[in-house]
Design a protein around this motif. Structure first.
Motif, PDB file in Angstrom:
ATOM      1  N   MET A   1       6.249  -9.353  -4.013  1.00 45.10           N
ATOM      2  CA  MET A   1       4.867  -9.417  -4.493  1.00 45.10           C
ATOM      3  C   MET A   1       4.148  -8.108  -4.191  1.00 45.10           C
ATOM      4  O   MET A   1       4.229  -7.579  -3.083  1.00 45.10           O
ATOM      5  N   GLN A   2       3.451  -7.615  -5.178  1.00 45.55           N
ATOM      6  CA  GLN A   2       2.685  -6.389  -5.006  1.00 45.55           C
ATOM      7  C   GLN A   2       1.348  -6.700  -4.313  1.00 45.55           C
ATOM      8  O   GLN A   2       0.829  -7.817  -4.426  1.00 45.55           O
ATOM      9  N   PRO A   3       0.778  -5.706  -3.603  1.00 42.89           N
ATOM     10  CA  PRO A   3      -0.536  -5.926  -2.985  1.00 42.89           C
ATOM     11  C   PRO A   3      -1.582  -6.398  -3.990  1.00 42.89           C
ATOM     12  O   PRO A   3      -2.445  -7.219  -3.651  1.00 42.89           O
ATOM     13  N   SER A   4      -1.495  -5.918  -5.216  1.00 45.52           N
ATOM     14  CA  SER A   4      -2.463  -6.311  -6.247  1.00 45.52           C
ATOM     15  C   SER A   4      -2.327  -7.785  -6.626  1.00 45.52           C
ATOM     16  O   SER A   4      -3.264  -8.387  -7.164  1.00 45.52           O
ATOM     17  N   GLU A   5      -1.154  -8.385  -6.362  1.00 48.09           N
ATOM     18  CA  GLU A   5      -0.953  -9.817  -6.606  1.00 48.09           C
ATOM     19  C   GLU A   5      -1.406 -10.643  -5.404  1.00 48.09           C
ATOM     20  O   GLU A   5      -1.864 -11.782  -5.556  1.00 48.09           O
ATOM     21  N   GLU A   7      -3.714  -9.683  -2.901  1.00 44.78           N
ATOM     22  CA  GLU A   7      -5.123  -9.560  -2.526  1.00 44.78           C
ATOM     23  C   GLU A   7      -6.008 -10.645  -3.150  1.00 44.78           C
ATOM     24  O   GLU A   7      -6.838 -11.247  -2.454  1.00 44.78           O
ATOM     25  N   ASP A 174       7.939 -16.856  -4.184  1.00 51.48           N
ATOM     26  CA  ASP A 174       6.989 -15.834  -3.754  1.00 51.48           C
ATOM     27  C   ASP A 174       5.975 -16.400  -2.774  1.00 51.48           C
ATOM     28  O   ASP A 174       5.590 -15.740  -1.798  1.00 51.48           O
ATOM     29  N   SER A 195      -6.430  -4.183   3.323  1.00 54.85           N
ATOM     30  CA  SER A 195      -5.187  -3.493   3.678  1.00 54.85           C
ATOM     31  C   SER A 195      -4.146  -4.473   4.230  1.00 54.85           C
ATOM     32  O   SER A 195      -2.947  -4.188   4.239  1.00 54.85           O
ATOM     33  N   LEU A 198      -1.423  -5.143   1.858  1.00 57.04           N
ATOM     34  CA  LEU A 198      -0.351  -4.138   1.848  1.00 57.04           C
ATOM     35  C   LEU A 198       0.722  -4.504   2.860  1.00 57.04           C
ATOM     36  O   LEU A 198       1.922  -4.404   2.582  1.00 57.04           O
ATOM     37  N   SER A 201       2.675  -7.501   1.651  1.00 56.47           N
ATOM     38  CA  SER A 201       3.581  -7.092   0.580  1.00 56.47           C
ATOM     39  C   SER A 201       4.830  -6.433   1.131  1.00 56.47           C
ATOM     40  O   SER A 201       5.953  -6.689   0.680  1.00 56.47           O
ATOM     41  N   ALA A 202       4.664  -5.585   2.150  1.00 53.08           N
ATOM     42  CA  ALA A 202       5.809  -4.914   2.755  1.00 53.08           C
ATOM     43  C   ALA A 202       6.766  -5.904   3.384  1.00 53.08           C
ATOM     44  O   ALA A 202       7.991  -5.766   3.281  1.00 53.08           O
ATOM     45  N   GLY A 205       8.587  -7.926   0.715  1.00 54.53           N
ATOM     46  CA  GLY A 205       9.639  -7.091   0.121  1.00 54.53           C
ATOM     47  C   GLY A 205      10.846  -6.962   1.023  1.00 54.53           C
ATOM     48  O   GLY A 205      11.993  -7.067   0.554  1.00 54.53           O
TER      49      GLY A 205
END
Length: 208
Positions: A1-5, A7, A174, A195, A198, A201-202, A205
Motif C-alpha cells: 500500500m502506498q502512503p497516498s492509499e 493516509e 492489504d 508521515s 509513510l 507503508s514501509a 511493503g
C-alpha cells in the motif's frame, strides 16, 4: 500500500490525521445475541488479534471488559441499558441523532492518558441490511473497525473484507498487512502526523 492509499484511512472529517491502536489487551463482551453468535464474535476478535500481533485477556484490571458489543433492534433500547449513560457521555442526544440519521451502526472509543485506545463500544442496530449479513462476516468487519481508530470514511466505499474463491470471507490482504504494521512494537501507539502513513507503508511493503 502506498502512503497516498493509507493516509485517507486515518484522516478525520476535519482533515487532521489520527491513528491510534490499543494500549492494553482486549477483553470483549457481547450483549443481545445467542450463544452461537457470541462464539462467532469472540472468534473474530481472536483471529484479528492473532493476525495483528495484539493480545486478548480474560479481564481488564480497570474496566473488567473493555470492548462492549451491543446487538439490538431499536436505538431507544440503549436508553434502558443499566449504567450505560454513565459510560457514554451524552447518550440520549447520541441516540436521538442516530435515530434521525437512520444509522445501523456506531462506535465510541475511550483513550488512556497517552492517547491509546483503552475501551470501545460497538452499537449494531439489526436492520434488514445488517441482518442479511452472515454472522461471521458482520463480526469480522466490526472487529477490524475497533482494532484501530480509523477515519470516519475509511471503509465507506470499500469493505475491509474480501471473498475467496471457495466463498469464505476474509480480511483483505492489504488491510491485514496494515493492521500488522500498525501493531509493530516499533510503531507509536498514537500518531497525529501524516508521515506516520509513510512508516506504515514501509512496513506493509517489507511484510509483503
Amino acid at each position: 500500500m502506498q502512503p497516498s492509499e493509507i493516509e485517507p484511512l486515518f484522516t478525520r472529517a476535519d482533515g487532521t490525521y489520527l491513528c491510534a491502536r490499543w494500549g492494553r489487551p482486549i477483553v470483549p463482551i457481547v450483549f443481545g445475541v445467542e450463544d452461537a453468535t457470541l462464539g462467532v464474535v469472540k472468534g473474530a476478535f481472536e483471529a484479528v488479534c492473532a493476525l495483528s500481533g495484539h493480545k486478548m485477556a480474560e479481564t481488564d484490571p480497570e474496566l473488567g471488559a473493555n470492548v462492549m458489543v451491543f446487538f439490538f433492534r431499536d436505538w431507544a433500547e440503549l436508553l434502558e441499558v443499566p449504567d450505560l449513560g454513565r459510560m457514554i457521555d451524552g447518550l440520549e442526544p447520541m441516540v436521538s441523532r442516530l435515530q434521525a440519521e437512520g444509522a445501523n451502526q456506531y462506535r465510541v472509543f475511550r483513550f488512556d492518558e497517552t492517547g491509546a485506545i483503552k475501551a470501545a463500544f460497538v452499537f449494531l442496530r439489526m436492520d434488514a441490511a445488517l441482518s442479511a449479513q452472515p454472522a461471521e462476516e458482520l463480526a469480522l468487519s466490526q472487529v477490524v473497525q475497533v482494532m484501530l481508530l480509523w477515519g470516519e470514511r475509511a471503509f465507506a466505499e470499500r469493505s475491509p473484507l474480501g471473498r475467496l474463491e471457495d466463498g469464505r470471507v476474509v480480511l483483505r490482504p492489504d488491510v491485514a498487512a496494515l493492521l500488522a504494521a500498525a501493531y509493530d512494537p516499533v510503531m507509536p501507539p498514537v500518531a497525529q502526523d501524516a508521515s506516520h502513513a509513510l512508516r506504515l507503508s514501509a512496513r506493509v511493503g517489507s511484510a509483503g
